[in-house]
Design a protein around this motif. Structure first.
Motif, PDB file in Angstrom:
ATOM      1  N   GLU A 212      20.724   2.925 -71.075  1.00 54.84           N
ATOM      2  CA  GLU A 212      20.017   4.205 -70.951  1.00 54.84           C
ATOM      3  C   GLU A 212      19.683   4.497 -69.488  1.00 54.84           C
ATOM      4  O   GLU A 212      19.848   5.627 -69.012  1.00 54.84           O
ATOM      5  CB  GLU A 212      18.739   4.160 -71.785  1.00 54.84           C
ATOM      6  CG  GLU A 212      17.917   5.426 -71.725  1.00 54.84           C
ATOM      7  CD  GLU A 212      16.655   5.327 -72.548  1.00 54.84           C
ATOM      8  OE1 GLU A 212      16.309   6.315 -73.197  1.00 54.84           O
ATOM      9  OE2 GLU A 212      15.998   4.257 -72.541  1.00 54.84           O
ATOM     10  N   TYR A 213      19.243   3.483 -68.753  1.00 53.68           N
ATOM     11  CA  TYR A 213      18.906   3.655 -67.343  1.00 53.68           C
ATOM     12  C   TYR A 213      20.102   4.188 -66.557  1.00 53.68           C
ATOM     13  O   TYR A 213      19.963   5.087 -65.727  1.00 53.68           O
ATOM     14  CB  TYR A 213      18.424   2.323 -66.748  1.00 53.68           C
ATOM     15  CG  TYR A 213      18.108   2.410 -65.278  1.00 53.68           C
ATOM     16  CD1 TYR A 213      16.868   2.849 -64.849  1.00 53.68           C
ATOM     17  CD2 TYR A 213      19.053   2.067 -64.316  1.00 53.68           C
ATOM     18  CE1 TYR A 213      16.572   2.947 -63.499  1.00 53.68           C
ATOM     19  CE2 TYR A 213      18.774   2.159 -62.968  1.00 53.68           C
ATOM     20  CZ  TYR A 213      17.529   2.601 -62.566  1.00 53.68           C
ATOM     21  OH  TYR A 213      17.254   2.707 -61.229  1.00 53.68           O
ATOM     22  N   PHE A 214      21.278   3.620 -66.812  1.00 58.29           N
ATOM     23  CA  PHE A 214      22.481   4.032 -66.087  1.00 58.29           C
ATOM     24  C   PHE A 214      23.211   5.196 -66.756  1.00 58.29           C
ATOM     25  O   PHE A 214      24.247   5.642 -66.260  1.00 58.29           O
ATOM     26  CB  PHE A 214      23.429   2.846 -65.906  1.00 58.29           C
ATOM     27  CG  PHE A 214      22.950   1.858 -64.893  1.00 58.29           C
ATOM     28  CD1 PHE A 214      22.870   2.194 -63.550  1.00 58.29           C
ATOM     29  CD2 PHE A 214      22.554   0.590 -65.276  1.00 58.29           C
ATOM     30  CE1 PHE A 214      22.421   1.287 -62.605  1.00 58.29           C
ATOM     31  CE2 PHE A 214      22.103  -0.333 -64.345  1.00 58.29           C
ATOM     32  CZ  PHE A 214      22.029   0.019 -63.002  1.00 58.29           C
ATOM     33  N   GLU A 215      22.685   5.665 -67.897  1.00 55.10           N
ATOM     34  CA  GLU A 215      23.259   6.803 -68.620  1.00 55.10           C
ATOM     35  C   GLU A 215      24.719   6.570 -68.987  1.00 55.10           C
ATOM     36  O   GLU A 215      25.590   7.412 -68.747  1.00 55.10           O
ATOM     37  CB  GLU A 215      23.084   8.094 -67.823  1.00 55.10           C
ATOM     38  CG  GLU A 215      21.634   8.441 -67.579  1.00 55.10           C
ATOM     39  CD  GLU A 215      21.438   9.694 -66.742  1.00 55.10           C
ATOM     40  OE1 GLU A 215      22.313  10.014 -65.894  1.00 55.10           O
ATOM     41  OE2 GLU A 215      20.406  10.347 -66.926  1.00 55.10           O
ATOM     42  N   VAL A 216      24.973   5.387 -69.546  1.00 53.91           N
ATOM     43  CA  VAL A 216      26.311   5.024 -70.009  1.00 53.91           C
ATOM     44  C   VAL A 216      26.185   4.396 -71.395  1.00 53.91           C
ATOM     45  O   VAL A 216      25.121   3.906 -71.760  1.00 53.91           O
ATOM     46  CB  VAL A 216      27.016   4.031 -69.050  1.00 53.91           C
ATOM     47  CG1 VAL A 216      27.257   4.656 -67.687  1.00 53.91           C
ATOM     48  CG2 VAL A 216      26.230   2.738 -68.924  1.00 53.91           C
ATOM     49  N   PRO A 217      27.270   4.393 -72.176  1.00 56.13           N
ATOM     50  CA  PRO A 217      27.233   3.685 -73.461  1.00 56.13           C
ATOM     51  C   PRO A 217      27.003   2.194 -73.231  1.00 56.13           C
ATOM     52  O   PRO A 217      27.435   1.629 -72.219  1.00 56.13           O
ATOM     53  CB  PRO A 217      28.622   3.932 -74.065  1.00 56.13           C
ATOM     54  CG  PRO A 217      29.180   5.094 -73.318  1.00 56.13           C
ATOM     55  CD  PRO A 217      28.552   5.064 -71.956  1.00 56.13           C
TER      56      PRO A 217
ATOM     57  N   MET B 170      27.711  -4.428 -61.257  1.00 55.23           N
ATOM     58  CA  MET B 170      28.625  -3.450 -60.711  1.00 55.23           C
ATOM     59  C   MET B 170      27.955  -2.076 -60.674  1.00 55.23           C
ATOM     60  O   MET B 170      27.966  -1.405 -59.648  1.00 55.23           O
ATOM     61  CB  MET B 170      29.908  -3.426 -61.540  1.00 55.23           C
ATOM     62  CG  MET B 170      30.895  -2.373 -61.117  1.00 55.23           C
ATOM     63  SD  MET B 170      32.423  -2.377 -62.071  1.00 55.23           S
ATOM     64  CE  MET B 170      31.873  -1.828 -63.644  1.00 55.23           C
ATOM     65  N   LEU B 171      27.393  -1.644 -61.792  1.00 58.64           N
ATOM     66  CA  LEU B 171      26.734  -0.336 -61.831  1.00 58.64           C
ATOM     67  C   LEU B 171      25.577  -0.271 -60.844  1.00 58.64           C
ATOM     68  O   LEU B 171      25.412   0.727 -60.147  1.00 58.64           O
ATOM     69  CB  LEU B 171      26.212  -0.034 -63.242  1.00 58.64           C
ATOM     70  CG  LEU B 171      27.230   0.337 -64.287  1.00 58.64           C
ATOM     71  CD1 LEU B 171      26.579   0.356 -65.669  1.00 58.64           C
ATOM     72  CD2 LEU B 171      27.846   1.689 -63.990  1.00 58.64           C
ATOM     73  N   ARG B 172      24.795  -1.325 -60.797  1.00 55.34           N
ATOM     74  CA  ARG B 172      23.639  -1.338 -59.903  1.00 55.34           C
ATOM     75  C   ARG B 172      24.075  -1.197 -58.453  1.00 55.34           C
ATOM     76  O   ARG B 172      23.547  -0.372 -57.706  1.00 55.34           O
ATOM     77  CB  ARG B 172      22.845  -2.634 -60.100  1.00 55.34           C
ATOM     78  CG  ARG B 172      21.586  -2.696 -59.262  1.00 55.34           C
ATOM     79  CD  ARG B 172      20.875  -4.011 -59.415  1.00 55.34           C
ATOM     80  NE  ARG B 172      21.657  -5.142 -58.931  1.00 55.34           N
ATOM     81  CZ  ARG B 172      21.846  -5.444 -57.646  1.00 55.34           C
ATOM     82  NH1 ARG B 172      21.337  -4.677 -56.703  1.00 55.34           N
ATOM     83  NH2 ARG B 172      22.564  -6.485 -57.304  1.00 55.34           N
ATOM     84  N   ALA B 173      25.075  -1.964 -58.063  1.00 54.30           N
ATOM     85  CA  ALA B 173      25.555  -1.931 -56.680  1.00 54.30           C
ATOM     86  C   ALA B 173      26.191  -0.587 -56.340  1.00 54.30           C
ATOM     87  O   ALA B 173      25.948  -0.026 -55.272  1.00 54.30           O
ATOM     88  CB  ALA B 173      26.541  -3.064 -56.441  1.00 54.30           C
ATOM     89  N   GLU B 174      27.001  -0.063 -57.253  1.00 51.28           N
ATOM     90  CA  GLU B 174      27.674   1.217 -57.009  1.00 51.28           C
ATOM     91  C   GLU B 174      26.685   2.362 -56.857  1.00 51.28           C
ATOM     92  O   GLU B 174      26.951   3.329 -56.152  1.00 51.28           O
ATOM     93  CB  GLU B 174      28.647   1.534 -58.141  1.00 51.28           C
ATOM     94  CG  GLU B 174      29.912   0.704 -58.117  1.00 51.28           C
ATOM     95  CD  GLU B 174      30.852   1.025 -59.258  1.00 51.28           C
ATOM     96  OE1 GLU B 174      30.458   1.767 -60.187  1.00 51.28           O
ATOM     97  OE2 GLU B 174      31.982   0.517 -59.237  1.00 51.28           O
ATOM     98  N   ARG B 175      25.545   2.254 -57.503  1.00 51.51           N
ATOM     99  CA  ARG B 175      24.558   3.341 -57.460  1.00 51.51           C
ATOM    100  C   ARG B 175      23.439   3.094 -56.459  1.00 51.51           C
ATOM    101  O   ARG B 175      22.505   3.876 -56.369  1.00 51.51           O
ATOM    102  CB  ARG B 175      24.005   3.580 -58.853  1.00 51.51           C
ATOM    103  CG  ARG B 175      25.136   4.034 -59.782  1.00 51.51           C
ATOM    104  CD  ARG B 175      24.681   4.412 -61.118  1.00 51.51           C
ATOM    105  NE  ARG B 175      25.843   4.707 -61.967  1.00 51.51           N
ATOM    106  CZ  ARG B 175      25.738   5.261 -63.136  1.00 51.51           C
ATOM    107  NH1 ARG B 175      24.569   5.608 -63.619  1.00 51.51           N
ATOM    108  NH2 ARG B 175      26.824   5.484 -63.857  1.00 51.51           N
TER     109      ARG B 175
END
Length: 64
Positions: A44-49, A1-6
């Motif tokens: 860390e890559y996505f800067e999220v917990p 999800m994070l990868r696709a959204e970004r």
């Protein structure tokens, strides 16, 4: 999800994490449980917990 959204490709993410691009696909499909180190690198890559990326219960979509 994070990868696709970004807008990050599997290959871009894999290169940033130092893993094979297929590993990213396995992670996304829930077919692979990462090491703690890889889980922390991903967060860390996505800067999220790390709990945003990996949890025992479904996490609501960001911005929802």
């Amino acid at each position: 999800m994070l990868r696709a959204e970004r807008g990050v490709s599997r290959r871009q993410l894999a290169d940033a994490l130092g893993v094979h691009y297929q590993t990213v696909g396995y992670l996304e499909r829930g077919e692979y449980s990462p090491s703690l180190y890889l889980a922390l690198k991903l967060a860390e890559y996505f800067e999220v917990p790390v709990e945003v990326v990996f949890a025992t219960k479904p996490f609501p979509r960001l911005g929802a």
